[in-house]
Scaffold this active site. Structure first.
Site, PDB file in Angstrom:
ATOM      1  CD  GLU A 132     -27.263 -10.864 103.550  1.00  0.00           C
ATOM      2  OE1 GLU A 132     -27.650 -11.276 104.649  1.00  0.00           O
ATOM      3  OE2 GLU A 132     -26.075 -10.738 103.258  1.00  0.00           O
TER       4      GLU A 132
ATOM      5  CE  LYS B  76     -27.238 -18.970  77.581  1.00  0.00           C
ATOM      6  NZ  LYS B  76     -27.350 -19.133  79.045  1.00  0.00           N
TER       7      LYS B  76
ATOM      8  CB  THR C  42     -29.581 -17.236  81.509  1.00  0.00           C
ATOM      9  OG1 THR C  42     -29.861 -17.765  80.214  1.00  0.00           O
ATOM     10  CG2 THR C  42     -28.531 -18.090  82.185  1.00  0.00           C
TER      11      THR C  42
ATOM     12  CG  ASP D 228     -30.520 -24.735  82.302  1.00  0.00           C
ATOM     13  OD1 ASP D 228     -31.010 -23.743  81.716  1.00  0.00           O
ATOM     14  OD2 ASP D 228     -29.351 -24.761  82.724  1.00  0.00           O
TER      15      ASP D 228
ATOM     16  CE1 TYR E 286     -25.437  -7.610 100.942  1.00  0.00           C
ATOM     17  CE2 TYR E 286     -23.931  -5.847 101.488  1.00  0.00           C
ATOM     18  CZ  TYR E 286     -24.148  -7.149 101.132  1.00  0.00           C
ATOM     19  OH  TYR E 286     -23.092  -7.988 100.951  1.00  0.00           O
TER      20      TYR E 286
ATOM     21  NE  ARG F  85     -23.318 -12.408  81.331  1.00  0.00           N
ATOM     22  CZ  ARG F  85     -23.277 -13.220  80.269  1.00  0.00           C
ATOM     23  NH1 ARG F  85     -23.519 -12.741  79.064  1.00  0.00           N
ATOM     24  NH2 ARG F  85     -22.993 -14.489  80.403  1.00  0.00           N
TER      25      ARG F  85
HETATM   26  N1  DSN Z   1     -22.250 -20.773  78.212  1.00  0.00           N
HETATM   27  C1  DSN Z   1     -23.621 -20.677  77.753  1.00  0.00           C
HETATM   28  C2  DSN Z   1     -23.704 -20.922  76.284  1.00  0.00           C
HETATM   29  O1  DSN Z   1     -22.921 -20.352  75.547  1.00  0.00           O
HETATM   30  O2  DSN Z   1     -24.573 -21.648  75.824  1.00  0.00           O
HETATM   31  C3  DSN Z   1     -24.554 -21.525  78.540  1.00  0.00           C
HETATM   32  O3  DSN Z   1     -24.136 -22.845  78.665  1.00  0.00           O
END
Ligand code: DSN
Length: 414
Positions: A61, A247, A244, A218, A59, A253
């Site tokens: 925080e 990707k 994120t 984003d 933990y 993730r």
């Molecule tokens: N849900 C993700 C996608 O598949 O693009 C992000 O929006």
């Protein structure tokens, strides 16, 4: 022994046979399917090992002692290793994007990153201008069924008849909506986004007397392309940048927020204690490994291959007579639109039919969509994951031809 074999052995030794079975089946699925979901990728064993490390138990925080935002200090003892790890992780992500922006590596996901980014500069009810979900935006960019659309007053720009972002519509909406924040970024858009142009539109609006809105990007889908220098960078233009890490960045993730240094304190406070409690330090370890990997020339070469492979597959669909939204692609994905060529075919039917053949992708709305998002008239195809598995341009052309043959067979059977 491979990492998955070690995981399997540990689970069996603990008596977790059923869970071990689910994981083995998922490994088999991932090893046998042709993975074309544009938001997925296959992280390395090093990333997965870090995510399974002893940091899972800690933990933490708060923030490391050395924190430029001033939000420093943890609320628990025993955080010296977590501090060193988080400081390292932050340094490496700045290196990935060659930036002096402040970075927060604690967001659990892209949604968490966006929530904290909004909370850092907006009050509930404030007006935001973003790209509509139907035209390729993200769920957390103002959908009425998402926290974003419920907390803030979103207005939307979209794409024109050619499928490209209408910067003219965005410009007009600046003056009519007077947003507090302009948001750029997409989950289903195959062309380069002109962040500089949006920044200039905001500058012109402010020079004409409008209250300057924050500019947020984003970059979740295209972050890897930005890191490799094959997509225009939002750094230096946007005030806040979220992404994120799973990707095109090919990590675990998770989420990240970058911001101009003057927003560091607000962003850190909006993450903790504003919207999250204890960070996931094991995931921060995995993000640090991801950043290590993404700093390399080998990774940049991978991204260049992703872009070349996507173009090759997209061109093959066009050669076979399919409609591709915008007529091509600049990035790691493209959209096939069946509404003219196969008016009776839905994206859902193609997704389900291909699933049974071991080809995984997702249905997607197309510009001027006549169907509901549940049915949709197109599919989204991404090439980042299979490029990680070693596919080259000819492999992707062959997959395009196989999909075409399966679609022909399916249509003939209707
Ligand atoms: N849900 C993700 C996608 O598949 O693009 C992000 O929006």
């Amino acid at each position: 022994m491979t990492l998955q074999e070690m995981i399997n052995a540990s689970l069996l030794a603990g008596g977790h046979d059923e869970v071990a079975g689910f994981i083995r089946q998922e490994t088999q699925r991932q090893n046998s399917a042709i993975e074309l979901i544009a938001s997925e990728n296959f992280p390395s064993d090093a990333v997965k090992a870090a995510a399974a490390s002893d940091f899972v138990a800690k933990y933490t925080e708060g923030y490391p002692q050395q924190r430029e935002s001033g939000n420093r200090g943890r609320y628990y003892g025993g955080c010296e290793n977590a501090d060193a790890l988080e400081e390292y992780c932050c340094r490496k992500w700045k290196q990935v994007f060659s930036t002096d922006y402040h970075v927060n590596v604690q967001p659990h996901s892209g949604s968490s990153a966006n929530l904290a980014a909004f909370l850092s500069v907006l009050k509930p009810g404030d007006t935001v201008l973003s790209m509509s979900l139907e035209n390729g935006g993200h769920l957390t960019h103002g959908s009425p069924v998402n926290f974003s659309g419920r907390l803030f007053d979103f207005h939307f720009y979209g794409v024109d008849d050619t499928g490209r972002i209408s910067y003219e519509a965005l410009d007009e909406l600046l003056y009519s909506c007077k947003p507090k924040l302009v948001l750029a970024g997409a989950s289903a858009y195959s062309r380069e986004i002109d962040f500089r142009r949006i920044g200039e539109l905001i500058d012109r609006y402010a020079a004409a007397g409008g209250e300057r809105p924050w500019f947020m990007v984003d970059m979740a889908h295209i972050a890897g392309l930005v890191a490799a220098g094959v997509h225009q960078s939002p750094f230096g233009v946007a005030d806040i940048i979220t992404t994120t890490t799973h990707k095109t960045l090919r990590g675990t993730r998770g989420g990240l927020i970058f911001c101009k240094p003057e927003l560091a304190r607000k962003v850190d406070s909006a993450v903790f204690p504003g919207s999250q409690g204890g960070p996931l330090q094991h995931i921060i370890a995995a993000k640090a490994v991801t950043a290590d990997e993404d700093c390399t020339e080998q990774y940049r070469d991978y991204i260049r291959r992703v872009v070349a492979n996507t173009k090759a597959m997209c061109d093959e669909f066009i050669r076979m007579g399919y409609d591709v939204v915008t007529g091509g692609t600049d990035n790691h994905l493209f959209l096939v639109d069946f509404s003219r060529t196969h008016p009776d075919l839905t994206g859902k039917a193609v997704q389900n039919m291909l699933d049974e053949e071991g080809i995984t992708l997702n249905k997607n709305c197309v510009p001027n969509e006549k169907r509901s998002p549940v049915e949709a008239s197109g599919v989204r195809i991404g090439c980042a994951a299979m490029t990680t598995k070693g596919y080259d341009e000819e492999d992707f052309r062959a997959v395009a031809r196989r999909i075409d043959s399966l679609i022909r067979g399916y249509c003939a059977s209707l």
